[in-house]
Scaffold this motif. Structure first.
Motif, PDB file in Angstrom:
ATOM      1  N   LEU A 220     -13.775  -6.174 -31.293  1.00  9.29           N
ATOM      2  CA  LEU A 220     -14.170  -4.775 -31.153  1.00  9.29           C
ATOM      3  C   LEU A 220     -13.183  -3.841 -31.848  1.00  9.29           C
ATOM      4  O   LEU A 220     -13.524  -2.688 -32.140  1.00  9.29           O
ATOM      5  N   GLY A 221     -11.974  -4.303 -32.098  1.00  8.95           N
ATOM      6  CA  GLY A 221     -11.017  -3.494 -32.830  1.00  8.95           C
ATOM      7  C   GLY A 221     -11.299  -3.421 -34.323  1.00  8.95           C
ATOM      8  O   GLY A 221     -10.660  -2.648 -35.041  1.00  8.95           O
ATOM      9  N   ASP A 222     -12.251  -4.229 -34.798  1.00 11.62           N
ATOM     10  CA  ASP A 222     -12.626  -4.223 -36.219  1.00 11.62           C
ATOM     11  C   ASP A 222     -14.138  -4.336 -36.294  1.00 11.62           C
ATOM     12  O   ASP A 222     -14.697  -5.374 -36.641  1.00 11.62           O
ATOM     13  N   ARG A 223     -14.821  -3.255 -35.956  1.00 11.56           N
ATOM     14  CA  ARG A 223     -16.281  -3.256 -35.830  1.00 11.56           C
ATOM     15  C   ARG A 223     -16.980  -3.651 -37.125  1.00 11.56           C
ATOM     16  O   ARG A 223     -17.996  -4.332 -37.114  1.00 11.56           O
ATOM     17  N   MET A 224     -16.443  -3.231 -38.261  1.00 12.03           N
ATOM     18  CA  MET A 224     -17.078  -3.501 -39.544  1.00 12.03           C
ATOM     19  C   MET A 224     -16.584  -4.794 -40.199  1.00 12.03           C
ATOM     20  O   MET A 224     -16.942  -5.105 -41.323  1.00 12.03           O
ATOM     21  N   ARG A 225     -15.715  -5.549 -39.500  1.00 11.14           N
ATOM     22  CA  ARG A 225     -15.245  -6.854 -39.978  1.00 11.14           C
ATOM     23  C   ARG A 225     -14.558  -6.744 -41.347  1.00 11.14           C
ATOM     24  O   ARG A 225     -14.918  -7.443 -42.300  1.00 11.14           O
TER      25      ARG A 225
END
Length: 364
Positions: A220-225
């Motif tokens: 969730l800390g990197d929503r856009m991967r």
């Protein structure tokens, strides 16, 4: 500042700059007012589609990495057969300095991390007996203690996402064995968990949920991967799903013997099938095919057990199991994005907006 850091981390991950240079560039650019301008809506939609419609493992970049990895595996395999255990570690370090720290090759970094994990396993096995009983004694805790230390040091030096993921998983395993040892010591019963298998299963389930929560934290800390947080979450999810399934199997068994849990699977297959279905739904919600894939093996054993209880012949229920599992994989794989859109529409906006988007124009 966060977006600028993500861009510099991505440049370091692709080998364009060194991690040290990225750390020095961040305050330099920030002091001069350099910011990241948001892209136009159409471009943003394309980026969301690119990141949410696929889950390409970023440690697979090309056949050059594959060729180097084959050389690493063959060379370390030969060295392992000829030299002593202590001679393998310098080889891993030298190769890591050249292939990981200097050339930033992703797939060789994964292979070297796995080699270090295997080396640590053999090293700890040399000093402590392998774990053959249900956490009876202190050797289980001592056996696991070396993994987070060695793998953590490797991550600090080379920044390999798999190394941090294995460090986290081994640290949770250490906490699990330590907690079980303390509970056994407090009870005064050497066979405490053999006499209380449900309590053992609950503790394992709590630690498995902790691993899944940690994977979600990175995810969730990197929503856009876009950063290495997504790579770390990828490996954690691969370990979280089997850990959850093992805990469920242990929870529904009554003999309390870890080595005999697999024998009770055929009796409890409906619960296991439901559990795998729930995990698949969770993987669909968080857009993690890796989380779904790691549970398919257990699903295959569960369906195998269901057909084995019937009157089908050996060949019949083996091939029927393959057909059912293959059909499930094809349905989920080809309809991933449409299914995600349906599921996300049913979730509250506060939750769905924190998850990777399901673009309306995406193709499965």
């Amino acid at each position: 500042m966060t977006e600028l850091r993500s861009i510099l981390d991505e440049a370091a991950r692709q080998g364009l700059i060194s991690p040290e240079a990225g750390g020095r560039l961040l305050p330099f650019l920030a002091e001069r007012g350099v910011t990241v301008i948001e892209a136009r809506p159409a471009m943003a939609a394309q980026e969301e589609q690119a990141w949410s419609d696929t889950e390409t493992p970023r440690f697979v970049r090309g056949f050059h990495d594959v060729l180097i990895t084959i050389g690493v595996v063959v060379a370390l395999g030969g060295l392992w057969g000829l030299a002593a255990l202590y001679a393998v570690l310098p080889a891993i370090i030298v190769l890591s300095e050249i292939l990981v720290r200097r050339q930033r090759l992703a797939l060789p970094a994964v292979s070297l991390t796995i080699a270090l994990f295997c080396w640590t396993f053999l090293l700890m096995s040399f000093f402590f007996k392998p774990i053959t009983s249900a956490f009876n004694g202190a050797e289980a805790t001592q056996f696991v203690a070396g993994f987070p230390i060695i793998l953590g040091a490797y991550y600090v030096r080379y920044r390999v996402p798999l190394a941090l993921a294995l460090c986290i998983m081994s640290a949770l395993a250490f906490v699990l064995t330590l907690l079980l040892r303390l509970m056994q010591w407090a009870s005064g019963d050497p066979q405490f968990f053999a006499n209380h298998p449900v309590l053992l299963a609950v503790v394992c389930l709590v630690c498995a949920l902790g691993l899944f929560a940690t994977a979600l934290y990175f995810d969730l800390g990197d929503r856009m991967r876009r950063t290495t947080r997504s790579d770390i979450a990828f490996w954690l999810h691969l370990g979280a799903a089997p850990a959850l399934l093992f805990s469920v199997r242990l929870l529904i068994s009554f003999d309390g013997n870890l080595l005999d849990v697999a024998q009770t699977v055929s009796i409890k297959t409906p619960i296991i099938v439901i559990s795998v279905g729930v995990l698949m739904l969770i993987g669909l919600v968080i857009d993690r095919r890796a989380f779904v894939t790691s549970g398919l093996l257990s699903l295959g054993f569960a369906i195998y057990g269901i057909f084995r209880q019937g009157s089908a012949t050996v060949d019949t229920y083996i091939f029927t199991t393959l057909i059912v599992v293959g059909a499930i994989v094809l349905v989920i794989g080809t309809g991933w994005m449409p299914l995600r859109r349906i599921v996300l529409r049913a979730l509250p906006d506060a939750i769905s907006q924190r998850l990777p988007p399901a673009v309306l124009g995406a193709t499965p």
